[in-house]
Each structure stands twice: as C-alpha cells, then as structure tokens.
Design an enzyme around this catalytic site. Structure first.
Site, PDB file in Angstrom:
ATOM      1  N   ASP A  67       0.778  -1.244   0.000  1.00 31.32           N
ATOM      2  CA  ASP A  67       0.000   0.000   0.000  1.00 31.32           C
ATOM      3  C   ASP A  67       0.815   1.303   0.000  1.00 31.32           C
ATOM      4  O   ASP A  67       1.763   1.435   0.781  1.00 31.32           O
ATOM      5  CB  ASP A  67      -0.872   0.082   1.260  1.00 31.32           C
ATOM      6  CG  ASP A  67      -1.497  -1.226   1.659  1.00 31.32           C
ATOM      7  OD1 ASP A  67      -1.384  -2.201   0.914  1.00 31.32           O
ATOM      8  OD2 ASP A  67      -2.088  -1.277   2.745  1.00 31.32           O
TER       9      ASP A  67
HETATM   10  N1  DQQ Z   1      -2.093  -3.728   4.006  1.00 33.71           N
HETATM   11  C1  DQQ Z   1      -3.512  -3.877   4.035  1.00 33.71           C
HETATM   12  C2  DQQ Z   1      -3.909  -2.935   5.130  1.00 33.71           C
HETATM   13  C3  DQQ Z   1      -2.824  -3.108   6.121  1.00 33.71           C
HETATM   14  C4  DQQ Z   1      -1.612  -3.263   5.282  1.00 33.71           C
HETATM   15  C5  DQQ Z   1      -4.155  -3.572   2.707  1.00 33.71           C
HETATM   16  C6  DQQ Z   1      -0.615  -4.240   5.815  1.00 33.71           C
HETATM   17  O1  DQQ Z   1      -5.181  -3.206   5.662  1.00 33.71           O
HETATM   18  O2  DQQ Z   1      -2.722  -2.001   7.010  1.00 33.71           O
HETATM   19  O3  DQQ Z   1      -3.399  -4.074   1.636  1.00 33.71           O
HETATM   20  O4  DQQ Z   1       0.519  -4.321   4.991  1.00 33.71           O
END
Ligand code: DQQ
Length: 581
Positions: A67
């Site tokens: 992300d």
């Molecule tokens: N990636 C998820 C989120 C979390 C993060 C979404 C963990 O919900 O915070 O891809 O790497």
C-alpha cells in the site's frame, strides 16, 4: 533569464547528495541480478529478465511493496511512504519506506521513515495517512501491531522530528501512543488504516476501517479537539455488508465536472467514500453526502453501496488520495500486486508496483469519478508516432510501427459507424462485466467490437494482451451498453501465471460514435483509461516472447462493423529516476 535559471537549478542542487546516496545503494541492484542468476531452474529466464521490470512505474530497487501510505506535499517535495519488507520479496517485516519527488514521476529513495520501535507498533507499522495541521506540520496516523503472533491492531501518531527538513527524514512517536485501541466488543484484528483527518466545527475527525460480525464492513469515526485524545463516535460514519473495510478514504469533491480538488477539511456538498474490500481485493467507492450534524455519510445510490463503482476494474488495491496544494488537485495512488507466482517473485527479488499517480475529479454526470494520469507523466514522452483516419475492417489488424512499444504511452480515438450490427445485450450480465468479458473475450467475434489494442504482442501473435471495447444493443432505457475489457489470457506462454480477465462497463454517450482509449504500457504492466478516464483497468502481464524490442502494438477489430481510428498517437516512454534502480 538569470533569475529563471537560478530558480530551476536550485531544487536540483538539493538532489546531489541524495543522488550520491542512491549510488551507494546500487549494491542492491547487483544483489538483485545475482539472485536472478541463481533462480531455480523452474523459473523461466524471461520472468527474471530486467526487460519485465517496470521502467516508469513506482518501485524500489528490490523487495516487496504494497500500500501507498501518507502521501503529502511539503516544502517543495512530494512524499510517498509505502508498506515495504526490507528483507525480501514476500509480505512481512513491514515498515514505512520513504521516497521523495519534485514531480510525482522521478523518485529518490530515503531511509525508511516509520519502523517498529515503540510498544504499540513493535510487530509492524501498517497503513495510514497524513494530515497537514494548521501550522503546516504533517502528522501521520498509522496502524501498529502491538503483540506477537496475533495481529492485534491499534492506531498511532508520528510527527517529523525536524519540521524544517523539507525531506522529513526522521519521525518521532509521542509517548501518549497509541491514540486509539480496540474496545470490548470490537474485532481487534480487523481495526486498521486511519484516514487523513479533517477539521469541522471545533473537532478533528478520522476514520478507521473495521469489521463487525462476519460481514459488516465499517468506517469507525473518531473525534479529537487537540489531535491527541481521540474518542470514538457512537456509530460509524458508514457501513455495509461487504466484509472488512481496509484503507478507507473520505474526501470532498467539487461540483460535477470541475477538475480542481479540495483539501480534505474544505466543506462541500459532495463527498466520496472509498473502501478496499478485503474479500474481493478491489477498491470500491460511492459518491454521496456528508451530514456533519448527524455524523453520517449517505451514498447517492444506496443500491450501489460498495459493489458498483470501482476506481479500477483490474489489479489495483489499498489506494489513497491526497490533496496537492501546488496544482490544487486530488491525486490517487494505488498498489498493483504481481500476478506471477511467489517462486517467481523470490527469484526476481522484487514484488509490487504502484500505479501512475492519477488526478481524480467528479464526472459532469455527478455519478462517478474521472481519472487521468498526472500531466507530469507527459515529460517522459519521446518522439510521437501518429496515425489518422484509418479504417480497420472486420477481422483486420493494423500494426503501429516506428517506435519501441514495450515502454510506451498510447492515446487513440475510435469511431464506430453505426450500431446496427451490435450484439443484443443479455441482462443476465447487467451486474457482471467481468463475467461477460470472460465469455466474450478478445478472440470471440462480435458485432460492434471487440475492437481496441493488442499490446505487448509477439510478431506471430502467439502472445498479446488485448484491451478493447465491445458495444451491445438494448441496455437500460434503450441505451447501448459499452463494455471495456482487458484480456490477458494470451499474454504469455509462461506457465504458472495468474491471468484474470478484467472488465467494467463504460457509462458513455455513444451518439457521436466516438470513444477514446489510453494505454500506459510498461514491460509487465498495462494501465488503460477508457472514455477519458471513466473506466480504468490495470493489468500485470509477463510475456515470454514479446519483451523488449520483440514487443509489438496493433489496433484490432474482431467485430462485423468497420472501426475508424480517427487519431492514434504513441510515444516511447523514457525512464525516470526511480529510487536508484
Ligand atoms: N495492508 C492492508 C492494510 C494493512 C496493510 C491492505 C498491511 O489493511 O494495514 O493491503 O501491509
């Protein structure tokens, strides 16, 4: 003139020490290619070839990324943080890596900004967002994992150690962390990803994604007077029966058709609430009204609550927007995962890219957003090749020659002559563009379409990724239905690849017969924008023949009606500074 030159040179002077730092990091690159050489024999050479590593999409020199986190603009620099595993090409050991840019296209890698080092983030620093406080200082809200083995989630705050550093290299975490913890009755392992906070009527507000019971995805609302003590509101801002809401994003938009963006705290009659649905791994949004007094968000189209509109109908997840005060626009960033195997990723030594930053605004209809790659991308365009007023007859294709097309930007305007030959629309597919495209792929003859582009295609067409439109008669109120598809089923001869067909409907008026398509082709990614950004599809593909100068570009028509290419322009794309790789 002298002053002008000074203005231009000054920022880049600042870059010099950073560039040296990047050169020092070049050992990463060597390490990556060594890993590639030692790849297990089951991994095809093409997969580890540098020709399949993207050229102008955001990625670090090696390892896993997911992300985008806390994007912001500060003292002349765009900052992008992102979920990163410093130790390998699979998810784990998550920290916030950090890059900076003058233009959202050329990126310089800095040291990771937020790492596990306090009790409330000791086992991971997960996603979060930036808020620019009234004195101009950024504050970072993010999720911390505070115990081993179980992903128990709390929300933390970090601030720049030295606000006079435009590069925001060091971050400190105040002793009052965490600022929000799961309360009895809340699912502590599904409680994450705080939004950018907004200010109204004496209070800051932020959202945190969550899950109640087995199915109710929700956006918890928190309020604070001082950005330090946060209290949860009795009811969430919004919820729906969709499964867990990851990475919520909530922002105001201008009235229909205005391209300018709004700062997150600016009042507006229209808001957008986006959620990343953990169950489907797609980013859905609605356009609606924020009722501040009731602290509720009401979507304009309740029937479409998180199963109709997606930012992108392809491989695009955990996105986040931010307001760019320089050009007063809202920019969308998103993560695209690989679709090869984990064995492949380990052999490559890297996994994950980000989509090209997109400007987003409300469509004149008010019903959906429009998206377009930021204008800065065009600085990478090389010499253009153009074609005008070419008719492509049924069953024919036209090759676009005179440029390398494995790293290119293509804009094309099509004209359909009439809809008499269009196939009848089967209402059984009214809610499922993807299924329709699965049945009617690029090689299934149609009436009006399929027509579009074959990209990353081999000269013998053993390999090709098809991006196309198909038009049907007899949609709602007699309106033609336009389907946009990305069909990668023939994209590669390499085994063990995930090759999903992606599709979305395009809500466009075909009365003029015109429809446009833009494709950003970058070695192992194709990002497509239909009808000026009404429908977008990002797809990861890994050709085995059509790589480097063996990649070809064609316009194809597999329908029964003539298609005219009124205008097509293709540009080779240069490689920007990309984190030292
Ligand atoms: N990636 C998820 C989120 C979390 C993060 C979404 C963990 O919900 O915070 O891809 O790497």
């Amino acid at each position: 003139m002298g002053t002008h030159r000074l203005l231009v040179l000054a920022p880049w002077a600042l870059l010099l020490p950073l560039l040296l730092l990047q050169l020092a990091g070049a050992s990463h690159v060597v390490h990556r290619s060594l890993e590639a050489e030692q790849a297990p024999s089951s991994v095809p050479a093409s997969i580890v070839s540098p020709l399949l590593r993207t050229g102008y999409h955001f990625q670090p020199p090696m390892n896993w990324i997911n992300d985008p986190n806390g994007p912001l603009y500060y003292k002349g620099w765009y900052h992008l943080f992102y979920q990163y595993n410093p130790k390998g090409a699979v998810w784990g050991n998550i920290v916030w890596a950090h890059s900076v840019s003058r233009d959202l296209i050329n990126w310089i890698a800095l040291e990771p900004a937020i790492k596990p080092d306090i009790p409330s983030d000791e086992h991971g620093c997960w996603s979060g967002s930036a808020t620019i406080l009234p004195d101009g200082t950024p504050a970072m809200l993010y999720t911390g994992i505070d115990r081993p083995d179980i992903n128990y989630q709390v929300q933390n705050i970090a601030f720049p150690k030295n606000a006079s550093d435009p590069l925001l290299r060091e971050w400190v975490k105040p002793g009052y962390n965490p600022v929000a913890s799961p309360e009895p009755g809340m699912n502590a392992t599904q409680f994450r990803d705080p939004t950018t906070a907004w200010f109204a009527d004496g209070h800051w507000r932020m959202l945190v994604g969550g899950l109640r019971g087995a199915r109710r995805g929700l956006a918890y609302l928190y309020r604070s007077r001082d950005f330090k003590t946060w209290v949860r509101a009795k009811h969430p801002l919004h919820s729906a029966l969709t499964g867990m809401w990851e990475c919520p994003d909530f922002f105001p938009v201008h009235a229909a058709g205005l391209q300018a963006g709004l700062d997150t705290s600016e009042p507006s009659t229209k808001h957008v609430l986006k959620n990343s649905l953990d169950l489907t791994r797609y980013d859905y949004y609605t356009v609606g009204t924020y009722d501040k007094a009731a602290e509720r968000y009401v979507p304009d189209d309740p029937a479409g609550d998180y199963h109709r509109l997606r930012y992108d109908y392809g491989n695009f997840y955990a996105s986040k927007t931010f307001f760019d005060p320089v050009k007063r626009r809202r920019i969308l960033l998103g993560w695209a995962n690989e679709s090869d195997s984990v064995t492949h990723d380990k052999a490559k030594g890297w996994a994950g890219i980000h989509a090209i930053p997109r400007k987003i605004w409300l469509d004149p209809s008010g019903k959906q957003l429009l998206q377009w790659p930021v204008e800065e991308l065009e600085t990478l365009r090389g010499k253009p090749v153009s074609v005008s007023d070419k008719v492509v007859k049924p069953g024919e294709h036209l090759e676009i020659t005179g440029l390398q097309t494995y790293q290119a930007d293509v804009e094309v305007s099509f004209e359909v002559s009439g809809l008499e030959k269009a196939e009848a629309f089967d209402p059984a597919f009214a809610d499922d563009a993807e299924k329709l495209c699965g049945v009617k792929g690029a090689d299934v003859r149609g009436g009006v379409g399929p027509f579009g582009l074959w990209v990353l295609a081999s000269s013998g067409l053993e390999e090709k990724t098809s991006i196309f439109f198909r038009v049907f008669r007899g949609g709602y109120a007699g309106k033609p239905v336009v389907l946009m598809c990305s069909d990668p089923t023939k994209s590669s001869l390499t085994p063990d690849l995930y090759k999903p067909t992606f599709a979305g409907f395009v809500d466009t008026d075909l009365s003029s017969g015109k429809i446009s398509l833009r494709a950003l082709i970058d070695r192992s990614v194709v990002e497509s924008f239909g009808a000026g950004g009404k429908t977008c599809i990002l797809s990861r593909v890994y050709p085995s023949i059509a790589i480097g100068d063996k990649a070809h570009l064609y316009v194809f028509n597999n329908g029964e009606a003539d298609i005219k290419v009124s205008r097509l322009t293709a540009w080779e794309m240069k490689k920007p500074l990309m984190n030292g790789a």
